[in-house]
Write an enzyme that holds these catalytic residues in place. Structure first.
Site, short mmCIF file in Angstrom:
data_model
loop_
_atom_site.label_atom_id
_atom_site.label_comp_id
_atom_site.label_asym_id
_atom_site.label_seq_id
_atom_site.Cartn_x
_atom_site.Cartn_y
_atom_site.Cartn_z
N GLY A 218 -24.64 25.46 -36.06
CA GLY A 218 -24.47 24.01 -36.09
C GLY A 218 -23.88 23.47 -34.81
CD GLU A 259 -26.68 32.32 -39.86
OE1 GLU A 259 -26.82 33.51 -40.13
OE2 GLU A 259 -26.78 31.39 -40.68
N GLY A 261 -29.48 28.32 -33.44
CA GLY A 261 -30.85 28.05 -33.03
C GLY A 261 -30.83 27.06 -31.87
NE ARG A 298 -34.83 17.35 -32.29
CZ ARG A 298 -33.80 17.48 -33.11
NH1 ARG A 298 -33.96 18.12 -34.25
NH2 ARG A 298 -32.63 16.98 -32.82
CB CYS A 328 -53.22 5.43 -37.09
SG CYS A 328 -54.30 5.27 -35.67
CD GLU A 329 -47.75 7.41 -40.87
OE1 GLU A 329 -46.53 7.28 -41.07
OE2 GLU A 329 -48.41 8.37 -41.24
CE1 TYR A 356 -34.45 24.30 -36.48
CE2 TYR A 356 -32.87 23.43 -34.90
CZ TYR A 356 -33.19 24.32 -35.90
OH TYR A 356 -32.28 25.25 -36.29
#
Ligand SMILES: *Cc1c(COP(=O)(O)O)cnc(C)c1O
Length: 403
Positions: A218, A259, A261, A298, A328-329, A356
């Site tokens: 984290g 751990e 990331g 993200r 198309c959004e 991510y």
């Protein structure tokens, strides 16, 4: 990386393109190792952040372990060369069959609910060691979607259920050799880590056969210019001291595990895309690029900030742009952002594209996934080729005779 070198890569490999710098992954890894000097330390790379085989092989070569959250990630880790004892499998909400499969593969197993632990106990008794994931109920993390330690979270066994937990362990004679927590992502405050660690270490005395304590991850990294990241050196100094005192009291030198990331790979990544159109409306100047949230979700999903520079015109005058994708959004990467003047066909570089990003990409709007390139030994190596139309069809079954 310098604008010129990135422009060359865009030219050579086309856009959109992910570029990762192996040296930055290595220096982040070493920063963590140095911060916890003097302990038995195990840094397990959380491979869900970026799971290319080359990246896994790189961390394996550095001496890291691997944190996995699905049986497929376990299999990818083994394929990349990690030995089973270097892989920890921390699933949530998976079937017991998948856990049995992980046992067959011989990896470390982290269990995060009491029902599964009881099943595990009745199947394996003390014959296969297991780690338990505790939830210390620490509310932390950059965005509510990435907070996992709070009271309403689905993750872990509540620290308030320790009595029930130890009853199950005794009844089935389960060999608990690891204790784990992971409370969220983007946690800045060293005090929050220490508070969670304190709760975990207090709980640790209920378990007599521990070999490691895994404090999850984290760690926050810098996203904006002048952003601060988790002070790893401060955390290292404080937690090392605390952990040594704990080990003394516990009566055994345990391994301390993490751990991470994001910390290991986020800043190593740059995403390159090309400007298709500059569109001025009554209210806004849009820069429309040749990608969208299908490749880089993200900002839309987590409201995350990714710094954007115009590497085709790095010295130009700054203007205000809203950078949008081609989906198309509503598909916005950055609102009202100061960027050096943008023209059609300019190449924009998005920072913090390592963690991510590609891992969460999709084929929405039937767009092809970009290529990935790894910089190693001062050279660019293609590690994922750009998809082709055939890739979109490869699993579809032709039933055209029905029509
Ligand atoms: C996602 C995850 C991590 C990695 O978190 P980062 O914020 O990327 O460091 C570590 N452990 C577990 C169990 C996770 O689910």
């Amino acid at each position: 990386m310098k604008s010129k070198a990135l422009l060359q890569l865009a030219e050579e490999f086309g856009t959109p393109l992910f570029v990762y710098d192996a040296d930055i992954m290595e220096s982040q890894y070493k920063r963590l190792v140095n911060a916890f000097d003097g302990l038995k330390l195990n840094i397990q790379y959380a491979c869900k952040a970026l799971s290319n085989q080359a990246v896994l092989q790189h961390f394996n070569a550095l001496g890291a372990g691997l944190d996995t959250v699905s049986i497929e990630e376990v299999q990818l880790g083994l394929r990349a060369g990690f030995t089973p004892d270097r892989i920890i499998y921390t699933p949530n909400g998976v079937s017991f069959e998948e856990i049995q499969e992980a046992v067959k593969l011989g990896v470390k197993i982290n269990i995060d609910n009491l029902v599964m632990l009881e099943k595990f106990g009745s199947e394996y008794g003390s014959s296969y060691p297991v780690c338990v994931r505790m939830n210390p109920h620490i509310v932390a993390g950059g965005n509510h979607k990435i907070q996992v330690g709070h009271i309403d979270s689905k993750f872990g066994i509540s620290i308030h259920q320790t009595r029930h937990l130890t009853r199950i362990i005794e009844a089935y004679k389960i060999h608990v050799n690891g204790l784990h927590m992971h409370t969220g992502s983007d946690i800045l405050d060293v005090g929050v880590f220490l508070q969670g660690s304190e709760l975990l270490l207090e709980a640790a005395f209920h378990f007599k056969e521990l070999e490691y304590v895994d404090f999850g991850s984290g760690f926050k990294v810098a996203y904006k210019p002048n952003d601060v990241s988790t002070n790893i050196e401060e955390l290292g100094a404080k937690l090392t001291e605390r952990f040594k005192a704990f080990c003394k009291e516990y009566g055994k030198d345990l391994e301390l595990a993490f751990e991470p990331g994001k910390f290991l790979v986020s800043e190593s990544g740059t995403f390159l895309c090309k400007v298709n159109v500059i569109k001025q409306t009554t209210a806004t100047v849009f820069a429309g690029v040749d990608t969208g949230f299908n490749h880089f979700i993200r900002p839309m999903f987590y409201d995350s900030y990714h710094h954007i520079t115009n590497i085709s015109n790095p010295e130009g005058a700054e203007r205000i742009y809203t950078v949008v994708g081609y989906i198309c959004e509503t598909d916005t990467f950055a609102w009202d952002r100061k960027i050096t003047e943008i023209n059609e066909n300019d190449i924009l570089a998005f920072q913090n594209a390592g963690a991510y990003v590609f891992a969460m990409s999709s084929n929405y709007n039937s767009r092809l996934k970009p290529a990935e390139v790894l910089l190693k030994n001062s050279k660019a190596h293609l590690i994922t080729r750009r998809q082709t139309l055939e890739d979109l069809l490869v699993n579809q079954v032709d039933v055209s005779h029905l029509f």
